[in-house]
Write an enzyme that holds these catalytic residues in place. Structure first.
Site, PDB file in Angstrom:
ATOM      1  N   SER A   1       7.487   4.495   9.543  1.00 59.07           N
ATOM      2  CA  SER A   1       7.147   3.242   9.248  1.00 59.07           C
ATOM      3  C   SER A   1       5.862   3.480   9.572  1.00 59.07           C
ATOM      4  O   SER A   1       5.224   4.217  10.273  1.00 59.07           O
ATOM      5  CB  SER A   1       7.992   2.353  10.238  1.00 59.07           C
ATOM      6  N   LYS A   2       5.223   2.043   9.528  1.00 61.00           N
ATOM      7  CA  LYS A   2       3.748   1.971   9.468  1.00 61.00           C
ATOM      8  C   LYS A   2       3.294   2.392  11.097  1.00 61.00           C
ATOM      9  O   LYS A   2       2.417   2.739  11.416  1.00 61.00           O
ATOM     10  CB  LYS A   2       3.182   0.612   9.199  1.00 61.00           C
ATOM     11  N   ARG A   3       4.243   1.743  11.752  1.00 55.75           N
ATOM     12  CA  ARG A   3       4.076   2.219  13.347  1.00 55.75           C
ATOM     13  C   ARG A   3       4.001   3.450  13.768  1.00 55.75           C
ATOM     14  O   ARG A   3       3.543   3.935  14.786  1.00 55.75           O
ATOM     15  CB  ARG A   3       5.033   1.204  14.034  1.00 55.75           C
TER      16      ARG A   3
ATOM     17  N   TYR B   1       0.806  -1.066   0.052  1.00 56.46           N
ATOM     18  CA  TYR B   1       0.085  -0.059   0.021  1.00 56.46           C
ATOM     19  C   TYR B   1       0.934   1.163   0.093  1.00 56.46           C
ATOM     20  O   TYR B   1       2.286   1.183   0.162  1.00 56.46           O
ATOM     21  CB  TYR B   1      -0.861   0.187   1.272  1.00 56.46           C
TER      22      TYR B   1
END
Ligand code: GLU
Length: 475
Positions: free
Chosen positions: A246-248, A15
């Site tokens: 990052s996604k985090r 994504y």
């Protein structure tokens, strides 16, 4: 003058988080500013890493943000196809050109042999360079083994439109793989062929490609290509400003933000602000202003910080700047279910009250549900209130009964409510934080609300009195 042609060339490997789309935005802005073209090319040559549906997702994300591309996989264009996996014959032609000029050779080594070279270099404490092991009589290339570039090691100094003057020694140059044995080109090779074929003038991409740039420069020369303008974007860092985003860190998918009711214009403004400003204090830019004002020279070199709270603030600013009609038209899918029973006029009146505080559209139910439904009595609102918790039940009762009488007498316009509540304040000798909080809690059962008189005027007399009565019964 050659028309400006920029491209966004993502690999469909997952994504697209809000940061990932920044290069697309900058490429878009540069193209628009120069009446040029913005091209989307999907780089799907790493079949192992490809994620099903990711290509479509990228196209949807760009469109959702209004970053319409002029040429791309689903709309074609003069240099179609724009999907690398459909361009394999073309890479073969470019490869043949290099083979013919003696600048590419079949890699005869097994993976184990290359590994042995690597280990030997490590033991000798030397960097491993494939070119130190060039085979003397490479076999003819039949596609079953990788095809390697025969590099011409030398030092380079080059200009990057963002990073300025960069340089690297000959040790940065090696015989990298052009074509893999699975029939696909490497990124290193394919993007150069495509940028040339598609007449791309500006290559805007992330910092992770700087280390390979000397190899790219070497390949441009071997192919006798004029090199495009290179512009390297700084990393996007997490909110603490230390490591890569990052996604985090909460960097969600662009489409998730859209679904939550972030406005495309606010997202675009936010993305542009990560690493770019126009040199003034201005923070809010329309897309038109961004197109006018953007320049690669003003992209900062240091990493940019991703700060979701800033996005929230910006989105709120864009929501406030809308007319009530515009905002109302955007809210259709976001009202709490109970709102369906209410008239448009009523919902508009509610929206007018919360527009000031609304940060994203999906927040609408949280801010407005008490306008549409009697929320259950929540004793915590009084018990947890700094001042109200000090009052006895009898005192609370007294105040609520006085409020009841006041509201009963009111004609429920904002002015009348305001005047009567002020009178009551004086009569009761209470502080606003006590009296108004109590009335607010009783009539909304919500932790916060727009102005009391305004909210009551929308709720109407019947509802307000019913709720006060319910609160009284619960005490
Ligand atoms: N396919 C590369 C990536 O997704 C694109 C790099 C480039 O823009 O050249 O990282």
């Amino acid at each position: 003058m050659t028309p400006v042609r920029t491209r966004f060339a993502p690999s469909p490997t997952g994504y697209l988080h809000v940061g990932g789309i920044r290069t697309a935005l900058f490429a878009y802005l540069l193209a628009k500013q120069n009446n040029g073209q913005f091209v989307l090319r999907l780089e799907d040559t790493d079949k192992k890493r490809e994620v099903e549906g990711a290509g479509q997702h990228i196209m949807d994300s760009l469109r959702a943000l209004g970053l319409e591309y002029n040429e791309g996989p689903d709309i074609g264009g003069p240099y179609a196809p724009y999907l690398q996996s459909e361009r394999l014959p073309r890479y073969k032609e470019w490869a043949q050109k290099l083979i013919d000029s003696g600048r590419a050779y079949a890699d005869p080594y097994t993976a184990a042999e290359v590994q042995a070279f690597r280990e030997a270099a490590q033991k000798a404490k030397k960097p491993f360079l494939y070119r130190n092991h060039r085979p003397e009589n490479p076999p003819e290339w039949d596609g079953s083994t990788p095809l390697r570039f025969k590099s011409d090691p030398k030092a380079y100094q080059w200009e990057d439109a963002v990073m300025g003057s960069l340089h690297a020694g000959a040790e940065a140059i090696d015989d990298f793989i052009l074509m893999k044995s699975d029939g696909y080109p490497t990124y290193n090779f394919a993007h150069i062929c495509d940028d040339a074929d598609m007449k791309i003038t500006h290559v805007i991409r992330g910092q992770e490609f700087i280390a390979s740039t000397p190899n790219f420069l070497n390949l441009y020369e071997a192919l006798e290509l004029e090199r495009p303008i290179l512009a390297t974007m700084p990393h996007i860092l997490g909110p603490d400003g230390n490591k890569k985003l990052s996604k985090r860190d909460g960097a969600k998918d662009v489409l998730d933000y859209i679904r939550d009711g972030y406005l495309p214009a606010a997202l675009v403004n936010f993305i542009a602000s990560m690493g770019w400003n126009d040199g003034t204090e201005q923070e809010i830019f329309t897309i038109g202003e961004l197109i006018d004002k953007f320049s690669l020279g003003k992209v900062q070199r240091a990493g940019a910080r991703f700060d979701e709270r800033r996005l929230l603030w910006m989105n709120g600013a864009f929501i406030r700047a809308l007319s009530l009609d515009e905002l109302f038209a955007l809210c259709n899918d976001y009202w709490p279910p109970e709102a369906a029973d209410y008239s448009q006029d009523y919902r508009r009146a509610v929206l007018a009250l919360v527009q000031e505080r609304l940060k994203y559209l999906a927040e609408l139910p949280e801010l407005t549900s008490f306008f549409f439904t009697d929320l259950p009595i929540n004793p915590e609102l009084i018990n947890g209130h700094k001042q109200l918790k000090k009052l006895s039940t009898q005192e609370l009762r007294n105040l609520l009964e006085q409020a009841q009488a006041t509201l009963e007498a009111s004609e429920f316009t904002v002015e009348d409510l305001q005047a009567r509540l002020n009178d009551l304040l004086e009569k009761s000798g209470q502080k606003p934080a006590v009296l108004f909080s109590l009335v607010r809690i009783a009539t909304t059962q919500a932790p916060s609300s727009p102005g009391l008189a305004e909210s009551l005027a929308v709720l109407g007399k019947e509802v307000a009195l019913r709720r006060i009565h319910a609160q009284l019964s619960s005490l």
